[in-house]
Design an enzyme around this catalytic site. Structure first.
Site, mmCIF file in Angstrom:
data_model
loop_
_atom_site.group_PDB
_atom_site.id
_atom_site.type_symbol
_atom_site.label_atom_id
_atom_site.label_comp_id
_atom_site.label_asym_id
_atom_site.label_seq_id
_atom_site.Cartn_x
_atom_site.Cartn_y
_atom_site.Cartn_z
ATOM 1 C CE LYS A 1 -3.686 2.150 2.756
ATOM 2 N NZ LYS A 1 -4.466 2.065 4.009
ATOM 3 C CB SER B 1 -7.797 3.832 3.038
ATOM 4 O OG SER B 1 -6.978 3.241 4.043
ATOM 5 C CB SER C 1 -8.007 0.872 5.938
ATOM 6 O OG SER C 1 -8.769 2.045 5.847
#
Ligand code: GLN
Length: 492
Positions: free
Chosen positions: A87, A162, A186
């Site tokens: 990420k 996210s 997330s």
């Protein structure tokens, strides 16, 4: 050609699970280079439709794979040559680090996050950086300044957020595993929306060094994979005390035992507060069916109460923005990333931040600054911290009589992109079932447990006491031995 059965045009290498890749490489069925080529080809072919990646480090990954083929096999490199996506809020030396924000456009990370470094030391190869809501603020990946990611089960829907890029990349079989971060849900929420396994670690279990801070008392690094067994491989390699993160804990990571085939002796708490009005009926019935299945595997099912659950959302949306408003002060156009032209230093700060931060980040900074201001601190931040303690105690009391908690990960399945565009509160509500674990610092996992009438995945969540990731992973593994939800792949 299928490496497992020898038939042509069956499973290509990138579609194998992490464990299968590990076995195949060790047996010499294929080389690191072949595996990497297959992975990079899959990304090149499918990512244009998904937009899971913000950056693909093709050349470097291929170079690493070739070097790995040439170096002698050593036991300390137990994850040798296995590809992983990261990420884009975690630093990887010499790769772009944008946090999904224009304020870090063009910024190249000068060092590698400890979590990633440990995986590289174990032999894993970083293939790229995945899309995220700007500074991990969001539940859909629509807040990325670089465009949204699409859900591989239905491209018109969001992958959750996210960490939506990482979840979509694993679900679409582009990579066998990916790192995400979970500050309020997330990892678990996108895992549920994309039909993959997502582990949120205990606060302090994995070093936050090199993770761009959002809510420092809530942020955790987690992992997406296709099964609990695969997630455990990555988790075990990256967990542990790090002298570079004073909040990382010196607690031994237990050996995770996957021999169990039933849940006898396990006391599973089912919290009444996690079955709410307005919850999608198919989600509720899938979760209840999964709990029944746990019972038939020998678990004792015990109804429990977590009475302060309803305060988790308002408490989180004071504490997380408060911490974010302080953490994001460092992005001023002077130290990192691009700088807007202006005559005075004050104007540089003002213009850079005004022009480069997106709407959601700006909203959080304003809420956080307000909640921390002298006149309102006691009324909002102080009160939120006290209530956080009550939420933590709810879990402590529950874990006095149960070993593990089971509930839905999200109240509904993946929504259509744009559905919450003008309603930030509706977006915040996506996290009602995931936020409490972050406030209490406990670990959680989301695993696939069915599909709704639109063919969208449903997530089942387990929560455990601090540092009991082993219990989460073992229980998930037993469930995954008797179900095949986690093996289903999207066709897109
Ligand atoms: N959706 C939550 C938020 O926007 C949680 C995000 C996260 O876990 N990073 O704050």
């Amino acid at each position: 050609m299928c490496v497992l059965c020898g038939k042509k045009n069956m499973t290509s290498l990138n579609e194998l699970s992490l464990t299968q890749m590990q076995t195949g490489l060790a047996r010499g069925d294929f080389s690191s280079r072949e595996l990497m080529q297959s992975t990079l080809d899959a990304v090149a072919k499918h990512d244009p439709a998904l937009h899971a990646f913000l950056h693909v480090a093709s050349e470097r990954a291929m170079q690493d794979a070739i070097e790995s083929d040439q170096s002698p096999i050593s036991n300390s490199r137990s994850l040798r040559s296995l590809p992983i996506a990261i990420k884009d809020v975690l630093s990887v030396e010499n790769l772009p680090l944008t946090c999904g924000s224009k304020i870090l456009e063009g910024f190249i990370a000068p060092f590698t996050a400890t979590s990633v470094k440990k995986l590289q030391d174990a032999g894993m190869i970083v293939i790229g950086k995945t899309n995220t809501d700007e500074f991990a603020m969001g539940s859909s990946t629509e807040n990325s300044a670089y465009g949204r990611t699409n859900n591989p089960w239905d491209l018109s829907r969001v992958p959750g957020g996210s960490s939506g890029g990482s979840a979509a990349a694993v679900a679409a079989r582009l990579v066998p595993a990916a790192l995400g971060t979970d500050t309020g849900g997330s990892v678990r929420q996108p895992a549920a929306f994309c039909g993959v396994t997502g582990l949120k670690t205990t606060y302090g279990r994995v070093s936050r060094y090199g993770l761009v801070a959002f809510g420092s008392s809530l942020d955790t690094v987690g992992v997406f994979a296709r099964s609990a067994e695969d997630a455990a491989l990555v988790f075990s390699a990256m967990a542990g005390r790090d002298p570079l993160d004073a909040t990382s804990a010196d607690v031994t990571v237990p050996k995770i035992n996957f021999d169990k085939t039933d849940l006898r002796g396990l006391r599973v708490g089912v919290p009444q507060e996690y079955f709410i009005e307005g919850m999608q009926a198919e989600v509720e019935s899938a979760v209840r069916a999964a709990i029944e299945q746990m019972k038939s595997l020998g678990a004792e099912i015990i109804p429990i109460r977590l009475p302060h659950t309803e305060y988790a959302l308002p408490v989180y949306y004071i504490i997380a923005p408060a911490e974010a408003s302080a953490n994001l002060a460092r992005f001023d156009g002077v130290r990192y990333g691009p700088r807007s032209e202006a005559d005075t230093l004050w104007e540089v700060f003002f213009k850079t931040r005004g022009e480069k931060f997106g709407a959601e980040v700006t909203r959080r900074i304003m809420i956080g600054t307000y909640a921390l201001s002298a006149g309102y601190y006691d009324a909002y931040y102080g009160q939120a911290q006290k209530t956080r303690t009550l939420i933590t105690r709810d879990f402590e009391q529950a874990f006095a009589s149960v070993d593990l908690i089971a509930a839905a990960t999200t109240p509904s399945t993946a929504f259509v992109a744009g559905a919450h565009e003008n309603n930030p509160l509706a977006m915040y509500l996506e996290d009602v079932f995931t936020l409490p674990a972050n406030l209490a610092g406990i670990p959680g996992i989301s695993i696939p447990a069915g599909f709704d009438n639109n063919g969208l995945p449903i997530g089942l969540q387990f929560l455990a006491p601090r540092f009991r990731e082993d219990l989460l992973l073992q229980t998930a593994h037993v469930y995954q031995q008797v179900t095949d939800w986690h093996t289903r792949a999207p066709k897109f």
